[in-house]
Write an enzyme that holds these catalytic residues in place. Structure first.
Site, PDB file in Angstrom:
ATOM      1  N   ALA A 154      23.209  13.094  82.090  1.00 37.88           N
ATOM      2  CA  ALA A 154      22.492  11.829  81.915  1.00 37.88           C
ATOM      3  C   ALA A 154      22.259  11.148  83.256  1.00 37.88           C
ATOM      4  CB  ALA A 154      23.283  10.901  80.998  1.00 37.88           C
ATOM      5  N   ASP A 155      21.082  10.550  83.399  1.00 38.71           N
ATOM      6  CA  ASP A 155      20.817   9.725  84.573  1.00 38.71           C
ATOM      7  C   ASP A 155      20.866   8.256  84.137  1.00 38.71           C
ATOM      8  OD1 ASP A 155      18.346   9.097  83.354  1.00 38.71           O
ATOM      9  OD2 ASP A 155      17.231  10.512  84.591  1.00 38.71           O
ATOM     10  N   SER A 156      20.597   7.359  85.060  1.00 38.06           N
ATOM     11  CA  SER A 156      20.733   5.929  84.750  1.00 38.06           C
ATOM     12  C   SER A 156      19.776   5.487  83.643  1.00 38.06           C
ATOM     13  CB  SER A 156      20.539   5.081  85.999  1.00 38.06           C
ATOM     14  OG  SER A 156      19.265   5.311  86.575  1.00 38.06           O
TER      15      SER A 156
END
Length: 77
Positions: A33-35
């Site tokens: 997951a990214d931001s």
């Protein structure tokens, strides 16, 4: 209940299999997951459970178990 809502959010946003998610699963390391992904997961959980999560607290969360504890604290507040 909190865990199921969180898992639903993760599956919906990250398109991963529910069975891949356990308490020790990390958002960035294990799930990639990214931001933006995390933001979408947070929005999903907040909407489904009618809670508000603090940004500072969210930034501290690394694992699914930690997220569940944060959600439980927010529900009590």
């Amino acid at each position: 209940m909190e865990l199921e809502v969180l898992k639903d959010a993760i599956v919906s946003v990250l398109k991963v299999y529910n069975g891949e998610i356990n308490g020790n699963t990390t958002f960035t390391g294990d799930l990639g997951a990214d931001s933006l992904d995390v933001y979408q997961i947070v929005m999903y959980v907040e909407e489904k459970l009618d809670i508000s999560l603090e940004k500072e607290d969210i930034l501290q969360v690394r694992t699914v178990d930690e997220a569940v504890e944060l959600i439980k604290r927010a529900e009590k507040a």
